[in-house]
Scaffold this motif. Structure first.
Motif, short mmCIF file in Angstrom:
data_model
loop_
_atom_site.label_atom_id
_atom_site.label_comp_id
_atom_site.label_asym_id
_atom_site.label_seq_id
_atom_site.Cartn_x
_atom_site.Cartn_y
_atom_site.Cartn_z
N MET A 193 0.82 -1.19 0.00
CA MET A 193 0.00 0.00 0.00
C MET A 193 0.87 1.26 0.00
N SER A 194 1.48 1.55 1.14
CA SER A 194 2.31 2.75 1.23
C SER A 194 3.46 2.48 2.19
N PRO A 195 4.68 2.86 1.83
CA PRO A 195 5.81 2.63 2.73
C PRO A 195 5.69 3.40 4.04
N GLY A 196 5.01 4.51 4.05
CA GLY A 196 4.85 5.31 5.27
C GLY A 196 3.87 4.71 6.26
N THR A 197 2.97 3.88 5.80
CA THR A 197 1.98 3.24 6.68
C THR A 197 1.98 1.74 6.42
N PRO A 198 2.88 1.01 7.06
CA PRO A 198 3.03 -0.42 6.77
C PRO A 198 1.82 -1.28 7.16
N LEU A 199 1.01 -0.83 8.09
CA LEU A 199 -0.14 -1.63 8.52
C LEU A 199 -1.41 -1.33 7.74
N ARG A 200 -1.33 -0.43 6.80
CA ARG A 200 -2.54 -0.02 6.07
C ARG A 200 -3.16 -1.18 5.30
N GLY A 201 -2.35 -1.99 4.65
CA GLY A 201 -2.86 -3.14 3.91
C GLY A 201 -3.55 -4.14 4.81
#
Length: 59
Positions: free
Chosen positions: A1-9
């Motif tokens: 998803m996004s490297p800045g928010t690893p738990l988003r996926g």
């Protein structure tokens, strides 16, 4: 998803799984709080549903 928010996926996968397995509406899932989830008894308390009622969903 996004490297800045690893738990988003994982968060999105959990939300989609919760929607699919419980039949909750998206607005109900977004309004859930930690206190609404009872892991001991296996239930989720959904507050202020479509018709302004509360209901308990077994999980």
């Amino acid at each position: 998803m996004s490297p800045g928010t690893p738990l988003r996926g994982r968060t999105m996968a959990t939300l989609i799984g919760l929607l699919a397995s419980t039949g909750l509406r998206s607005g109900e899932v977004v309004r859930l709080d930690r206190g609404d989830v009872d892991l001991t008894n296996g239930g989720i308390l959904v507050r202020k549903t479509k018709f302004r009622k509360d209901r308990l969903i077994p999980v």
